[in-house]
Design a protein around this motif. Sequence first.
Motif, PDB file in Angstrom:
ATOM      1  N   ASN A  34       5.347  40.829 -83.529  1.00  0.00           N
ATOM      2  CA  ASN A  34       3.927  41.055 -83.248  1.00  0.00           C
ATOM      3  C   ASN A  34       3.687  40.962 -81.739  1.00  0.00           C
ATOM      4  OD1 ASN A  34       4.484  38.291 -83.280  1.00  0.00           O
ATOM      5  ND2 ASN A  34       2.442  37.711 -83.985  1.00  0.00           N
ATOM      6  N   SER A  35       3.658  42.106 -81.082  1.00  0.00           N
ATOM      7  CA  SER A  35       3.379  42.192 -79.644  1.00  0.00           C
ATOM      8  C   SER A  35       4.206  41.163 -78.860  1.00  0.00           C
ATOM      9  CB  SER A  35       1.883  42.003 -79.366  1.00  0.00           C
ATOM     10  OG  SER A  35       1.133  43.043 -79.949  1.00  0.00           O
ATOM     11  N   HIS A  36       5.487  41.431 -78.731  1.00  0.00           N
ATOM     12  CA  HIS A  36       6.421  40.509 -78.087  1.00  0.00           C
ATOM     13  C   HIS A  36       5.917  40.071 -76.712  1.00  0.00           C
ATOM     14  CE1 HIS A  36       8.559  43.099 -80.872  1.00  0.00           C
ATOM     15  NE2 HIS A  36       9.557  42.243 -80.929  1.00  0.00           N
ATOM     16  N   PHE A  37       6.119  38.808 -76.398  1.00  0.00           N
ATOM     17  CA  PHE A  37       5.793  38.269 -75.079  1.00  0.00           C
ATOM     18  C   PHE A  37       6.698  38.916 -74.036  1.00  0.00           C
ATOM     19  CE2 PHE A  37       6.060  34.613 -71.968  1.00  0.00           C
ATOM     20  CZ  PHE A  37       4.796  34.810 -71.450  1.00  0.00           C
ATOM     21  N   ASP A  38       6.300  38.866 -72.771  1.00  0.00           N
ATOM     22  CA  ASP A  38       7.028  39.592 -71.725  1.00  0.00           C
ATOM     23  C   ASP A  38       8.485  39.140 -71.594  1.00  0.00           C
ATOM     24  OD1 ASP A  38       6.329  37.132 -70.624  1.00  0.00           O
ATOM     25  OD2 ASP A  38       5.581  37.937 -68.743  1.00  0.00           O
ATOM     26  N   THR A  39       8.729  37.833 -71.590  1.00  0.00           N
ATOM     27  CA  THR A  39      10.118  37.380 -71.451  1.00  0.00           C
ATOM     28  C   THR A  39      10.922  37.711 -72.702  1.00  0.00           C
ATOM     29  OG1 THR A  39       9.625  35.145 -72.270  1.00  0.00           O
ATOM     30  CG2 THR A  39       9.466  35.508 -69.897  1.00  0.00           C
ATOM     31  N   THR A  40      10.271  37.660 -73.867  1.00  0.00           N
ATOM     32  CA  THR A  40      10.956  38.004 -75.112  1.00  0.00           C
ATOM     33  C   THR A  40      11.433  39.447 -75.073  1.00  0.00           C
ATOM     34  OG1 THR A  40       9.394  36.526 -76.237  1.00  0.00           O
ATOM     35  CG2 THR A  40      10.770  37.921 -77.616  1.00  0.00           C
ATOM     36  N   LYS A  41      10.521  40.346 -74.725  1.00  0.00           N
ATOM     37  CA  LYS A  41      10.897  41.757 -74.629  1.00  0.00           C
ATOM     38  C   LYS A  41      11.949  41.963 -73.541  1.00  0.00           C
ATOM     39  CE  LYS A  41       7.803  45.040 -75.145  1.00  0.00           C
ATOM     40  NZ  LYS A  41       6.681  45.975 -74.883  1.00  0.00           N
ATOM     41  N   GLY A  42      11.816  41.247 -72.435  1.00  0.00           N
ATOM     42  CA  GLY A  42      12.774  41.363 -71.353  1.00  0.00           C
ATOM     43  C   GLY A  42      14.179  40.982 -71.787  1.00  0.00           C
ATOM     44  N   HIS A  43      14.301  39.871 -72.529  1.00  0.00           N
ATOM     45  CA  HIS A  43      15.622  39.436 -72.995  1.00  0.00           C
ATOM     46  C   HIS A  43      16.195  40.411 -74.020  1.00  0.00           C
ATOM     47  CE1 HIS A  43      16.242  35.676 -70.935  1.00  0.00           C
ATOM     48  NE2 HIS A  43      15.056  35.222 -71.279  1.00  0.00           N
ATOM     49  N   ILE A  44      15.336  41.016 -74.819  1.00  0.00           N
ATOM     50  CA  ILE A  44      15.806  42.005 -75.801  1.00  0.00           C
ATOM     51  C   ILE A  44      16.294  43.259 -75.082  1.00  0.00           C
ATOM     52  CG2 ILE A  44      15.044  43.566 -77.642  1.00  0.00           C
ATOM     53  CD1 ILE A  44      13.080  41.292 -78.492  1.00  0.00           C
ATOM     54  N   GLU A  45      15.475  43.780 -74.178  1.00  0.00           N
ATOM     55  CA  GLU A  45      15.827  45.031 -73.507  1.00  0.00           C
ATOM     56  C   GLU A  45      16.976  44.845 -72.523  1.00  0.00           C
ATOM     57  OE1 GLU A  45      11.525  47.318 -73.975  1.00  0.00           O
ATOM     58  OE2 GLU A  45      12.124  46.566 -71.985  1.00  0.00           O
ATOM     59  N   TYR A  46      17.108  43.681 -71.946  1.00  0.00           N
ATOM     60  CA  TYR A  46      18.246  43.404 -71.063  1.00  0.00           C
ATOM     61  C   TYR A  46      19.569  43.550 -71.816  1.00  0.00           C
ATOM     62  CZ  TYR A  46      21.389  40.806 -67.954  1.00  0.00           C
ATOM     63  OH  TYR A  46      22.436  40.432 -67.150  1.00  0.00           O
ATOM     64  N   ARG A  47      19.521  43.273 -73.119  1.00  0.00           N
ATOM     65  CA  ARG A  47      20.715  43.392 -73.959  1.00  0.00           C
ATOM     66  C   ARG A  47      20.839  44.779 -74.586  1.00  0.00           C
ATOM     67  NH1 ARG A  47      19.155  38.227 -73.539  1.00  0.00           N
ATOM     68  NH2 ARG A  47      20.785  36.625 -73.531  1.00  0.00           N
ATOM     69  N   LYS A  48      20.092  45.757 -74.063  1.00  0.00           N
ATOM     70  CA  LYS A  48      20.137  47.155 -74.514  1.00  0.00           C
ATOM     71  C   LYS A  48      19.692  47.294 -75.975  1.00  0.00           C
ATOM     72  CE  LYS A  48      21.975  48.038 -70.501  1.00  0.00           C
ATOM     73  NZ  LYS A  48      21.109  48.542 -69.400  1.00  0.00           N
ATOM     74  N   ALA A  49      18.816  46.396 -76.396  1.00  0.00           N
ATOM     75  CA  ALA A  49      18.211  46.472 -77.719  1.00  0.00           C
ATOM     76  C   ALA A  49      16.751  46.914 -77.570  1.00  0.00           C
ATOM     77  CB  ALA A  49      18.312  45.127 -78.427  1.00  0.00           C
ATOM     78  N   SER A  50      16.064  47.113 -78.697  1.00  0.00           N
ATOM     79  CA  SER A  50      14.679  47.615 -78.673  1.00  0.00           C
ATOM     80  C   SER A  50      13.750  46.645 -79.387  1.00  0.00           C
ATOM     81  CB  SER A  50      14.592  48.982 -79.358  1.00  0.00           C
ATOM     82  OG  SER A  50      15.419  49.928 -78.711  1.00  0.00           O
ATOM     83  N   ALA A  51      12.604  46.410 -78.784  1.00  0.00           N
ATOM     84  CA  ALA A  51      11.546  45.619 -79.409  1.00  0.00           C
ATOM     85  C   ALA A  51      10.530  46.566 -80.032  1.00  0.00           C
ATOM     86  CB  ALA A  51      10.874  44.719 -78.372  1.00  0.00           C
ATOM     87  N   VAL A  52      10.187  46.343 -81.300  1.00  0.00           N
ATOM     88  CA  VAL A  52       9.250  47.215 -82.009  1.00  0.00           C
ATOM     89  C   VAL A  52       8.014  46.402 -82.391  1.00  0.00           C
ATOM     90  CG1 VAL A  52       8.889  48.736 -83.987  1.00  0.00           C
ATOM     91  CG2 VAL A  52      11.154  48.596 -82.906  1.00  0.00           C
ATOM     92  N   ASP A  53       6.864  46.849 -81.925  1.00  0.00           N
ATOM     93  CA  ASP A  53       5.607  46.144 -82.181  1.00  0.00           C
ATOM     94  C   ASP A  53       5.066  46.527 -83.554  1.00  0.00           C
ATOM     95  OD1 ASP A  53       3.166  44.865 -82.133  1.00  0.00           O
ATOM     96  OD2 ASP A  53       2.536  45.670 -80.193  1.00  0.00           O
ATOM     97  N   CYS A  54       4.903  45.532 -84.415  1.00  0.00           N
ATOM     98  CA  CYS A  54       4.384  45.755 -85.770  1.00  0.00           C
ATOM     99  C   CYS A  54       3.054  45.032 -85.991  1.00  0.00           C
ATOM    100  CB  CYS A  54       5.411  45.299 -86.806  1.00  0.00           C
ATOM    101  SG  CYS A  54       6.952  46.233 -86.786  1.00  0.00           S
ATOM    102  N   THR A  55       2.327  44.770 -84.927  1.00  0.00           N
ATOM    103  CA  THR A  55       1.037  44.078 -85.041  1.00  0.00           C
ATOM    104  C   THR A  55       0.042  44.945 -85.789  1.00  0.00           C
ATOM    105  OG1 THR A  55       1.516  43.219 -82.831  1.00  0.00           O
ATOM    106  CG2 THR A  55      -0.667  42.762 -83.726  1.00  0.00           C
ATOM    107  N   ILE A  56      -0.871  44.310 -86.506  1.00  0.00           N
ATOM    108  CA  ILE A  56      -1.905  45.062 -87.224  1.00  0.00           C
ATOM    109  C   ILE A  56      -2.771  45.839 -86.229  1.00  0.00           C
ATOM    110  CG2 ILE A  56      -1.971  43.471 -89.192  1.00  0.00           C
ATOM    111  CD1 ILE A  56      -4.542  42.265 -88.001  1.00  0.00           C
ATOM    112  N   ASP A  57      -3.323  46.975 -86.675  1.00  0.00           N
ATOM    113  CA  ASP A  57      -4.097  47.843 -85.793  1.00  0.00           C
ATOM    114  C   ASP A  57      -5.366  47.171 -85.260  1.00  0.00           C
ATOM    115  OD1 ASP A  57      -2.260  49.875 -86.118  1.00  0.00           O
ATOM    116  OD2 ASP A  57      -3.369  50.854 -87.749  1.00  0.00           O
TER     117      ASP A  57
END
Length: 464
Positions: A121-144
């Motif tokens: 749910n709308s990953h925090f900046d450092t969370t997304k950073g650590h995911i993308e640094y590892r060449k992975a993808s963060a997908v936002d599934c927060t309610i509209d």
Amino acid sequence: MELPFAESYKIKMVERIYRSTRKQREDWIKQASYNLFNLKSEQVYIDLLTDSGTGAMSQNQWAAIMTGDESYAGSSSYYHLKDAIRTILGFEYFLPTHQGRAAENVLFSVLVKADNVVPGNSHFDTTKGHIEYRKASAVDCTIDEAFDTDSLHPFKGNIDLEKLEAVYTAHPVGQIPMVIVTLTCNTSGGQPVSMQNLRDVYALSQKYGIKVVFDSARFAENAWFIQQREDEYRNKTIKEIVAEMFSYADAMTMSSKKDGIVNIGGFIAVKEEALYKQASVFNIMFEGFNTYGGMAGRDMNALAVGLDEVTTDDYLENRIQQVAYLGNLLIANNIPVQKPIGGHAVFVDAKKFLGHVPKEEYVAQTLAIELYLESGVRGVEVGTLLADRDPLTRENRYPKLEMLRLAIPRRTYTNNHMDVVAVALKNIFDRRELINHGYRIKKEAPIMRHFSVELEHADDTNQD
């Protein structure tokens, strides 16, 4: 007549803050390359940049500091904290780290691999950073509803179960190491996640064999909203609610600088011994031996007390009331904010506030700079700068929400300070049509650029 609300604490120590002139602030922000992170603390009058590590500790926490055990291995302070985590949060295994992003680094070193997909749910900046640094993808599934700032949905931090299951079915299970649930959801406006949603996300994830990890920086504030907004929990204590919340998680990361009410520290907690042992390898490499892991014994003692204090009704009532106080002042002045007001901050909708400023000129950052120039109040942009560039195309990512976050430190400012913030924003709102341009980037880092970016006026006549 009913007695008015008042804080359940009194002030024992004060720190002087300096009220500067506009001319001084104009010089300082220019020298800082229009990046509020680059300002010196003495150049700020009311600091709402973050609620991370900026709160005031209690006398019991300070007393606990004095009995900290600084042994390299086997510190008694480690065991005090271990007992608090087991008793309050329900996790048997934990690893101390120096702060929340370090906890992410250690845990993700075990779990996240290249080409992985990590929903949440709308990953925090450092969370997304650590995911993308590892060449992975963060997908936002927060309610509209989270992206409609006027919606009064009580749990805008919720994960949309249909979106989440669509991710689960679109990828092999081995490609999805976990789902991350952020409590409360900072990026969507400090919005809580309901207990029902936590229960449903856990059940769905168990069905697919996927771990549930909580980003728990503001877990106690989330518990407060569950108590206030879910009828089933009206008569439950905060500690009872917290215990049930974490029963729906396999692991957690914690930035203790938020709902631990300490100035430094973090930890990982897990339920599986095997995952604990895997993470221990990286914790020793990156942080330190497992019984201190980047924290001093005195800070572990203070955190153990903080976890107990933060899960009490009177503390949380004071905390949430002050945030709501500022939010309601802004609403009364027609300032567009994320509604309902969240737990740790008030989020101003910069698109609605400065809708005529081009999105390419960083609207929320423009508003943050205007607030500093007007009053010496420092907030932070949660918008395009923070969203960073797409790791493949290197184009700006323009998020659905472009926000100025006013994060309120715990037990630090009075409501008089909140009055100053409200008037300053009202003054800017009244002259908003005169703000025609924002800023452009001169220099930026390849990832998490908002911390160190250098900017200049977009209407500078010396542009190339």
